[in-house]
Design an enzyme around this catalytic site. Structure first.
Site, short mmCIF file in Angstrom:
data_model
loop_
_atom_site.label_atom_id
_atom_site.label_comp_id
_atom_site.label_asym_id
_atom_site.label_seq_id
_atom_site.Cartn_x
_atom_site.Cartn_y
_atom_site.Cartn_z
N ILE A 1 24.91 -32.69 82.00
CA ILE A 1 23.31 -33.20 81.57
C ILE A 1 23.36 -32.99 79.62
N THR B 1 37.65 -25.92 72.94
CA THR B 1 36.86 -26.78 74.41
C THR B 1 37.88 -28.15 75.33
N CYS B 2 38.66 -28.70 74.59
CA CYS B 2 39.06 -30.08 74.14
C CYS B 2 40.89 -30.05 74.87
N LYS C 1 41.81 -35.59 81.02
CA LYS C 1 43.42 -36.61 81.29
C LYS C 1 43.84 -36.73 81.80
N HIS D 1 50.77 -61.68 72.72
CA HIS D 1 50.66 -62.49 73.28
C HIS D 1 51.71 -62.53 74.90
N GLU E 1 20.95 -39.88 87.39
CA GLU E 1 21.07 -39.60 86.47
C GLU E 1 19.75 -39.72 86.14
N THR F 1 43.59 -18.76 74.15
CA THR F 1 44.57 -19.77 73.95
C THR F 1 43.77 -20.38 72.95
N LEU F 2 44.37 -21.06 72.05
CA LEU F 2 43.92 -21.89 71.05
C LEU F 2 43.40 -23.14 71.09
P1 FAD Z 1 35.44 -26.67 70.12
O1 FAD Z 1 36.28 -27.62 71.12
O2 FAD Z 1 34.53 -26.18 70.94
O3 FAD Z 1 36.17 -24.81 70.13
C1 FAD Z 1 35.38 -24.21 69.52
C2 FAD Z 1 35.87 -23.20 69.59
O4 FAD Z 1 35.31 -21.95 68.44
C3 FAD Z 1 36.16 -22.23 70.98
O5 FAD Z 1 37.47 -22.16 71.53
C4 FAD Z 1 35.21 -21.42 71.24
O6 FAD Z 1 36.34 -20.20 72.43
C5 FAD Z 1 35.54 -20.82 69.74
N1 FAD Z 1 34.22 -20.26 69.23
C6 FAD Z 1 33.05 -19.76 69.17
N2 FAD Z 1 32.38 -19.39 68.77
C7 FAD Z 1 33.34 -18.27 68.41
C8 FAD Z 1 32.79 -17.24 67.78
N3 FAD Z 1 31.29 -15.97 66.94
N4 FAD Z 1 34.15 -16.42 67.47
C9 FAD Z 1 35.24 -16.86 67.55
N5 FAD Z 1 35.63 -17.91 68.31
C10 FAD Z 1 34.62 -18.12 68.42
N6 FAD Z 1 36.35 -35.15 73.31
C11 FAD Z 1 36.97 -36.25 72.93
O7 FAD Z 1 37.09 -36.66 71.84
N7 FAD Z 1 37.62 -37.15 73.71
C12 FAD Z 1 37.82 -36.75 74.79
O8 FAD Z 1 38.26 -37.60 76.19
C13 FAD Z 1 37.25 -35.98 75.55
N8 FAD Z 1 36.80 -35.22 76.96
C14 FAD Z 1 35.97 -33.98 76.84
C15 FAD Z 1 35.83 -33.79 78.51
C16 FAD Z 1 35.08 -32.42 78.74
C17 FAD Z 1 34.90 -32.12 80.15
C18 FAD Z 1 34.61 -31.87 77.66
C19 FAD Z 1 33.90 -30.39 77.70
C20 FAD Z 1 34.39 -32.11 76.01
C21 FAD Z 1 35.39 -33.21 76.46
N9 FAD Z 1 35.60 -34.06 74.84
C22 FAD Z 1 36.11 -35.46 74.53
C23 FAD Z 1 34.72 -32.70 73.50
C24 FAD Z 1 35.49 -32.36 72.92
O9 FAD Z 1 35.88 -31.47 73.32
C25 FAD Z 1 34.22 -31.37 71.80
O10 FAD Z 1 33.92 -32.73 71.01
C26 FAD Z 1 35.42 -30.74 70.90
O11 FAD Z 1 36.33 -30.01 71.22
C27 FAD Z 1 34.77 -30.30 69.82
O12 FAD Z 1 35.88 -29.60 68.91
P2 FAD Z 1 35.15 -28.26 67.72
O13 FAD Z 1 35.96 -27.76 67.26
O14 FAD Z 1 33.98 -28.47 67.34
O15 FAD Z 1 34.93 -27.39 69.09
P1 NAI Z 2 26.15 -36.92 78.25
O1 NAI Z 2 25.51 -36.88 76.84
O2 NAI Z 2 27.15 -37.82 77.71
O3 NAI Z 2 25.34 -37.27 79.81
C1 NAI Z 2 24.48 -36.38 80.09
C2 NAI Z 2 23.62 -37.73 80.69
O4 NAI Z 2 23.06 -36.45 81.08
C3 NAI Z 2 22.65 -38.67 80.34
O5 NAI Z 2 22.86 -40.01 80.88
C4 NAI Z 2 21.40 -37.48 80.46
O6 NAI Z 2 20.24 -39.09 80.25
C5 NAI Z 2 21.53 -37.14 82.03
N1 NAI Z 2 20.43 -36.27 81.97
C6 NAI Z 2 20.24 -34.97 81.39
N2 NAI Z 2 19.49 -34.50 81.98
C7 NAI Z 2 19.27 -35.04 82.90
C8 NAI Z 2 18.47 -34.35 84.43
N3 NAI Z 2 17.64 -33.40 84.36
N4 NAI Z 2 18.60 -35.44 85.50
C9 NAI Z 2 19.39 -36.20 85.56
N5 NAI Z 2 20.85 -36.33 84.40
C10 NAI Z 2 19.92 -35.95 83.68
O7 NAI Z 2 26.21 -34.90 78.18
P2 NAI Z 2 27.98 -35.15 79.35
O8 NAI Z 2 28.25 -35.86 80.35
O9 NAI Z 2 27.48 -33.84 79.63
O10 NAI Z 2 29.05 -34.54 77.86
C11 NAI Z 2 28.16 -33.91 76.94
C12 NAI Z 2 29.42 -34.05 76.02
O11 NAI Z 2 30.91 -34.53 76.42
C13 NAI Z 2 29.56 -35.98 75.43
O12 NAI Z 2 28.35 -35.78 74.53
C14 NAI Z 2 30.71 -36.17 74.62
O13 NAI Z 2 30.19 -36.74 73.22
C15 NAI Z 2 31.20 -35.59 75.34
N6 NAI Z 2 32.77 -35.62 76.05
C16 NAI Z 2 33.18 -36.37 75.79
C17 NAI Z 2 34.30 -37.94 76.56
C18 NAI Z 2 35.08 -38.77 76.09
O14 NAI Z 2 34.87 -39.04 74.86
N7 NAI Z 2 35.69 -39.58 76.44
C19 NAI Z 2 34.98 -36.95 77.69
C20 NAI Z 2 33.63 -35.85 78.21
C21 NAI Z 2 32.50 -35.19 77.30
#
Ligand code: FAD
Ligand code: NAI
Length: 471
Positions: free
Chosen positions: A273, A45-46, A55, A450, A205, A41-42
């Site tokens: 991490i 990750t997001c 969410k 307000h 952490e 699907t398109l």
């Molecule tokens: P991605 O969304 O990672 O998309 C890349 C795509 O490329 C993937 O679908 C992959 O399958 C495809 N791809 C990779 N390599 C190849 C290849 N060689 N050929 C074909 N296809 C390929 N960010 C927020 O701003 N708000 C949030 O609330 C938030 N929540 C998150 C919660 C979780 C659990 C996680 C893991 C991340 C969250 N993020 C959030 C981070 C956000 O998902 C990413 O920053 C965002 O998806 C990055 O977009 P992108 O287009 O760079 O890459």
């Molecule tokens: P993160 O970088 O936010 O947090 C990782 C944490 O793990 C840090 O606090 C770090 O100090 C700690 N850590 C690293 N190595 C460790 C170890 N060996 N033992 C214990 N602690 C350790 O990364 P996270 O939470 O995995 O998210 C990845 C990315 O996804 C983030 O950079 C974020 O931008 C994006 N994301 C964004 C969301 C949002 O915008 N609401 C929601 C979820 C993810």
């Protein structure tokens, strides 16, 4: 406009928020566009395993928590909730299905061709996608990121004992005891989901505070709030091993600075991490594109890589790994390819943690502001507690504050941070005002409705001037 020498003007690799937005914008600008995506699907990750499903679980579990833990009873609604976890998962899957299908519709509407399969560069203008060879004048790398593994810890999302964020979205039962490794955004969001649904959650952490990169005050306050909610926090601690036996895990922990080890049992361990860029199998060697030390693709301000005709955006390039950053880069990159001027202001990318309350910020932290100005006296800070905001107080949401950081001499706002139930929505105001070069006085003299949580933003701005009304 189409260049007959190539199949396409633009081929985007990856259909996450960076890639699919770039593809749609490029097509809107009259460029013949295709997007390669290997997922079923398109939306990347997001939409599939990130922002949207997390969410969906946060929103649903927030209702459960309010019913289970007395917040509703405080308002005279006495209920005993019964968890139907499968239905909660179904509504999450529905949200994902609807939104990913929506992107497929937008691709068709804008005439973007989806090339299904993994993409590998043959040369800078030739990419193999599955069995097909596609040529394009411009190729945008938007391959995103994946979970950073913890050395010697094996993740098995199917089994559900040691999981990453994708596995943590899908748990088929509420773990009794969950250990989250990493007190960052994913750990706190997914840890909150399962704590609300009944798990006993411990966050391990490595650093001495949660949420690295955020304002120090925010990090301290967040620690207090999560503790009060019942999360156990083991700060300045590292996990040295995780052994699984059947459906249980045993973790060995040590103080980060070294010292005596202890063990801990869990039914579920979440490894969160950080994330790392996806470049494996992309064939970057074939085009002579080198990665930086963090494994990222470097670009210039216009998102051009060092290889002519190859561009990059989103999580695979430096900067915060956020969907809205990737989207904005996608639009700017497509506009640059079309000969327009696409710009992203990387100094003003808001970040939001969707816990309860939400945690949000934009611009500099206090520490960064002081470092940039070279002197504490050159920075003014105004802070207003949500406890003193009439709407938050009425809604039984006393935790948190809004903090505004300004340059003392010019009063220009350098950063805004908020912990409040709707901080994620409130931060948009700050980002927009800062984009227009706001002073704290501008915010203080803007009329805010307000009773709203946003009045705390106005009061924090008034506090920068040393004259808040309601504290
Ligand atoms: P991605 O969304 O990672 O998309 C890349 C795509 O490329 C993937 O679908 C992959 O399958 C495809 N791809 C990779 N390599 C190849 C290849 N060689 N050929 C074909 N296809 C390929 N960010 C927020 O701003 N708000 C949030 O609330 C938030 N929540 C998150 C919660 C979780 C659990 C996680 C893991 C991340 C969250 N993020 C959030 C981070 C956000 O998902 C990413 O920053 C965002 O998806 C990055 O977009 P992108 O287009 O760079 O890459
Ligand atoms: P993160 O970088 O936010 O947090 C990782 C944490 O793990 C840090 O606090 C770090 O100090 C700690 N850590 C690293 N190595 C460790 C170890 N060996 N033992 C214990 N602690 C350790 O990364 P996270 O939470 O995995 O998210 C990845 C990315 O996804 C983030 O950079 C974020 O931008 C994006 N994301 C964004 C969301 C949002 O915008 N609401 C929601 C979820 C993810």
């Amino acid at each position: 406009m189409s260049n007959t020498q190539y199949d396409y003007d633009v081929l985007v690799i990856g259909a996450g928020p960076g890639g699919y937005v770039a593809a749609i914008r490029a097509a809107q600008l009259g460029l013949k566009t295709a997007c390669a995506e290997s997922r079923e699907t398109l939306g990347g990750t997001c939409l599939n395993v990130g922002c949207i499903p997390s969410k969906a679980m946060l929103h649903a579990s927030e209702y459960f928590d309010a019913a289970a833990n007395g917040a509703m009873a405080e308002m005279g609604i006495e209920v005993t909730p019964k968890l139907n976890l499968e239905k909660m998962h179904d509504q999450r899957r529905d949200a994902v299905k609807g939104l990913t299908g929506g992107i497929e519709f937008l691709f068709k509407k804008n005439k973007v061709d989806w090339k299904k399969g993994r993409a590998t560069f043959q040369d800078a203008h030739t990419v193999k996608v599955g069995e097909e060879t596609v040529t394009a004048k411009n190729v945008i790398i938007a391959t995103g990121s994946s979970v950073t593994p913890l050395p010697n810890v094996e993740i098995d999302n199917e089994k559900g004992v040691v999981v990453d964020s994708t596995g943590a979205l899908e748990l088929s039962k509420v773990p009794e005891k969950m250990v989250v490794i990493g007190g960052g955004v994913i750990g706190l969001e997914m840890g909150s989901v399962w704590r609300r649904l009944g798990a006993q959650v411990t966050v391990v952490e490595y650093l001495d505070k949660l949420l690295p990169g955020m304002d120090d005050d925010v990090r301290k306050e967040a620690g207090k709030i999560f503790k009060k909610q019942g999360m156990e926090l083991k700060l300045s601690t590292k996990v040295t091993s995780v052994e699984t036996k059947g459906d249980k895990a045993t973790l060995t922990l040590e103080p980060a600075a070294g010292g005596e080890a202890e063990t801990m049992e869990a039914d579920c361990v979440l490894v969160s991490i950080g994330r790392r860029p996806n470049t494996d199998g992309l064939g970057l060697d074939n085009i002579g594109l080198e990665l930086n030390k963090k494994g990222q693709v470097e670009t210039d301000h216009d998102f051009r890589t060092k290889v002519d005709g190859v561009w990059a955006i989103g999580d695979v390039i430096p900067g915060p790994m956020l969907a809205h950053k990737a989207e904005d880069e996608g639009i700017a990159c497509a506009e640059n390819i079309a000969g327009q001027t696409g710009i992203v202001n990387h100094a003003l990318i808001p970040s939001v943690v969707y816990t309860w309350p939400e945690i949000a910020g934009v611009g500099l932290t206090t520490e960064e502001a002081v470092e940039k100005m070279g002197d504490k006296a050159k920075v003014k800070v105004g802070k207003f507690p949500m406890m003193a905001n009439s709407r938050a107080k009425t809604n039984h949401e006393p935790d948190g504050f809004v903090k505004i950081i300004a340059e003392a001499e010019s009063d220009r706002v350098l950063g805004v941070w908020a912990i409040a139930s709707v901080a994620g929505t409130m931060i948009a105001q700050a980002a927009q005002a800062m984009e227009f070069g706001t002073t704290s006085e501008d915010i203080a003299y803007t009329c805010h409705a307000h009773p709203t949580h946003s009045e705390a933003m106005k009061e924090a701005a008034m506090a920068v001037q040393g004259k808040p009304i309601h504290v």
